[in-house]
Design an enzyme around this catalytic site. Structure first.
Site, PDB file in Angstrom:
ATOM      1  N   SER A  59      53.406  35.980  59.349  1.00  0.00           N
ATOM      2  CA  SER A  59      53.536  37.055  58.631  1.00  0.00           C
ATOM      3  C   SER A  59      52.424  36.785  57.593  1.00  0.00           C
ATOM      4  O   SER A  59      51.469  36.746  57.839  1.00  0.00           O
ATOM      5  CB  SER A  59      54.960  37.094  57.841  1.00  0.00           C
ATOM      6  OG  SER A  59      54.912  38.278  57.281  1.00  0.00           O
TER       7      SER A  59
ATOM      8  N   GLU B 282      57.730  45.327  64.994  1.00  0.00           N
ATOM      9  CA  GLU B 282      57.332  44.571  63.663  1.00  0.00           C
ATOM     10  C   GLU B 282      57.839  45.451  62.569  1.00  0.00           C
ATOM     11  O   GLU B 282      58.179  45.111  61.314  1.00  0.00           O
ATOM     12  CB  GLU B 282      55.841  44.541  63.578  1.00  0.00           C
ATOM     13  CG  GLU B 282      55.296  43.376  64.409  1.00  0.00           C
ATOM     14  CD  GLU B 282      55.328  41.991  64.041  1.00  0.00           C
ATOM     15  OE1 GLU B 282      56.131  41.865  62.852  1.00  0.00           O
ATOM     16  OE2 GLU B 282      55.021  40.881  64.564  1.00  0.00           O
TER      17      GLU B 282
ATOM     18  N   HIS C 192      60.448  41.849  63.124  1.00  0.00           N
ATOM     19  CA  HIS C 192      59.663  40.950  62.452  1.00  0.00           C
ATOM     20  C   HIS C 192      60.201  39.572  62.210  1.00  0.00           C
ATOM     21  O   HIS C 192      61.097  39.543  61.372  1.00  0.00           O
ATOM     22  CB  HIS C 192      58.807  41.683  61.157  1.00  0.00           C
ATOM     23  CG  HIS C 192      58.121  40.870  60.176  1.00  0.00           C
ATOM     24  ND1 HIS C 192      56.669  40.501  60.823  1.00  0.00           N
ATOM     25  CD2 HIS C 192      58.123  40.079  59.268  1.00  0.00           C
ATOM     26  CE1 HIS C 192      56.212  39.793  59.889  1.00  0.00           C
ATOM     27  NE2 HIS C 192      56.929  39.534  58.911  1.00  0.00           N
TER      28      HIS C 192
END
Length: 548
Positions: A234, A360, A470
């Site tokens: 991330s 995501e 995510h």
């Protein structure tokens, strides 16, 4: 486009605990740095040295300044516990009442349960190594950069012993390093004033300083400074990608490979785009009206500054991935917007791996459940992601990402998971604009120029409303999971393949192969990276024309 910082949001997962335990009766390991002795802790088959200062504390007049190297080590220091995280921005995760309990449990156990004691004096580094390592071992090094939307997170969440122990088990031992870096306004203050003083992207500069520390000291722990792989998820993966772009693509010998989970060069604009958030911070701290607002912010009491920062939008606010505080083109670390640097070839010519989770955008669409009509989606995209785009451009985007819930994210779940009539549509757009499209653009631009591999994690697809959310791919590597072996072999041989794992083919435009992680009896397969091609292409076009 919110696209840049948002991805950063890296799901903050609970600490992963190694199956090993402190070695009872074993002598505490020591290492000599300069004229100092550090005393660590023996933990099963590994040794840990935690909370080592790698730079001078960024406090007082060093607040909002470039990190300064630490002074030479002297004396004896016990380093058996993680140092505090850098100041965290207050975050409230929106959990709708309609969300299934399985999804609620997942979010609570991965985000709300993570507690990060924080302090402005936070620039510390951690080293985990095989207990058998010596200063002459010259082991490969994996340097982990955590995620958290550039707003929160810390090294204590991740147990590097899992990685090191697995590397020992497969006969390719590595040294694991993780570092703290300044977050939110403390690390990514953005304005014309910041640009003129050359102190933008301080969080990235902290990471760079940690990488210099590794070059200077990792040999004492048994690591090889010429064999460093930078790795993150991330915000951490975005950070890794930006280290590939800075300095004209010259790594300065700080690393030789990169591994990115849910993060690629993002379409952010000039650092002056953060002016409204800077001005609000100045107002809330009482620095408005001063002749030097940046110097005034250095002198503001910590609690006052922290409270003002907490009033700025977080990653789970209505504007979601259009983060208030994130990397931007500052003229120093990033001389242009990242995707234009990619186009210009300002990329380190080293092997890299980059990949995403399938869904995501779902996590970041929980804050926009009040958007239920086509008109509201149009207005949201125009107001938040594309304020300088024309109505025709936004309409074309919404034609490519239509309101048929069967096409939305979580993908491949039919008419399930539609929390609202527009939830899956927004989740598809947000996941693609920040994560998926930038990844494919990066790979296509570098095809034939260096060795690259890519992956897609489609695990946890049955998680209600969230799907392959995510951050879920962290479980593949810190679990430990099957991605751990690929990571270790990549760090060791610059090729993720070997052992009994499925062969992972390189990625090229001619053969855009994805190693795809699945639930069920067949855990891995190879799939083509050709899905939503028209949408990705158009999102990239918009991102280049209208960076956030």
């Amino acid at each position: 486009m919110a696209s840049l910082c948002f991805l950063v949001v890296a799901l903050v997962l609970q600490p992963f605990h190694s199956a090993a335990s402190p070695a009872g009766g074993a002598a505490s390991p020591t290492v000599t740095l300069d004229n100092g002795t550090l005393i660590g802790i023996a933990f099963g088959g590994v040794n840990k040295f935690l909370g080592i200062p790698f730079a001078q504390p960024p406090v007082g007049d060093l607040r909002f300044r470039l990190p300064q190297p630490n002074n030479p080590y002297t004396g004896t220091h016990t380093v058996e516990a993680f140092g505090p995280s850098c100041p965290q921005q207050a975050v409230t995760l929106p959990i709708p009442e309609t969300l299934a309990q399985d999804a609620v449990d997942f979010l609570v156990n991965t985000i709300y349960d993570a507690i990060f004691p924080d302090s402005e004096d936070c620039l510390t580094i951690n080293v985990v190594l095989p207990a058998s390592a010596t200063p002459t071992s010259k082991l490969p090094v994996v340097a982990w950069i955590f995620g958290g939307g550039f707003e929160l997170g810390g090294t204590s969440t991740y147990d590097g012993a899992v990685i090191v122990q697995r590397s020992i088990d497969i006969g390719q031992p590595v040294v694991y390093v993780s570092m703290n870096y300044r977050l939110s306004a403390f690390g990514f203050l953005a304005s014309q004033e910041v640009k003129e003083e050359g102190v933008g992207n301080l969080g990235l500069q902290d990471q760079r300083q940690a990488l210099r520390w590794i070059q200077k000291y990792i040999s004492a722990f048994g690591g090889d400074p010429t064999k460093v792989t930078i790795w993150g998820e991330s915000a951490g993966a975005i950070s890794v990608s930006l280290h590939l772009l800075t300095n004209g693509g010259n790594t300065d010998g700080l690393f030789r490979a990169a591994f990115m989970q849910s993060g690629s060069p993002i379409p952010v604009g000039d650092i002056s785009h953060g002016q409204p958030y800077y001005d609000d911070l100045v107002f809330r701290t009482g620095c408005n009206g001063t002749s030097d607002t940046l110097q005034c912010l250095r002198q503001v009491p910590y609690n006052t500054l922290k409270a003002a920062m907490d009033k700025s939008p977080s990653i789970f606010a209505y504007q979601s991935l259009v983060l208030a505080w994130l990397p931007r083109a500052d003229g120093v670390f990033l001389t242009d917007i990242p995707q234009k640097l990619v186009q210009a070839g300002s990329v380190a010519a080293i092997p890299f791996i980059t990949g995403d989770c399938d869904d995501e955008g779902t996590l970041f669409s929980l804050s926009t459940l009040n958007i239920t009509t086509d008109e509201q989606v149009h207005d949201y995209m125009h107001a938040i992601y594309l304020p300088t785009a024309s109505n025709d451009e936004i309409n074309q985007l919404l034609d490519l990402y239509d309101d048929d819930i069967v096409d939305g994210s979580p993908f491949d779940t039919g008419d399930l998971n539609a929390l609202t009539p527009q939830y899956k549509r927004l989740a598809a757009i947000q996941g693609d604009v920040v994560f998926q499209a930038p990844r494919r653009f990066f790979l296509q631009q570098r095809s034939g120029k260096q060795n690259t591999w890519s992956f897609l994690s489609k695990r946890l697809k049955a998680l209600p409303a969230l799907g392959s959310v995510h951050g879920s791919d962290i479980l593949n590597v810190y679990g430990p999971g099957d991605m751990t072996d690929y990571l270790v072999r990549f760090a060791t041989n610059l090729d993720p393949n070997g052992g009994s794992n499925l062969n992972w083919p390189k990625y090229t435009t001619a053969s855009p192969n994805l190693l795809t992680f699945l639930d069920g009896l067949v855990p891995q397969t190879i799939t083509p990276d050709t899905y939503r091609a028209d949408g990705f292409t158009y999102l990239t076009q918009l991102s280049l024309q209208h960076p956030i």
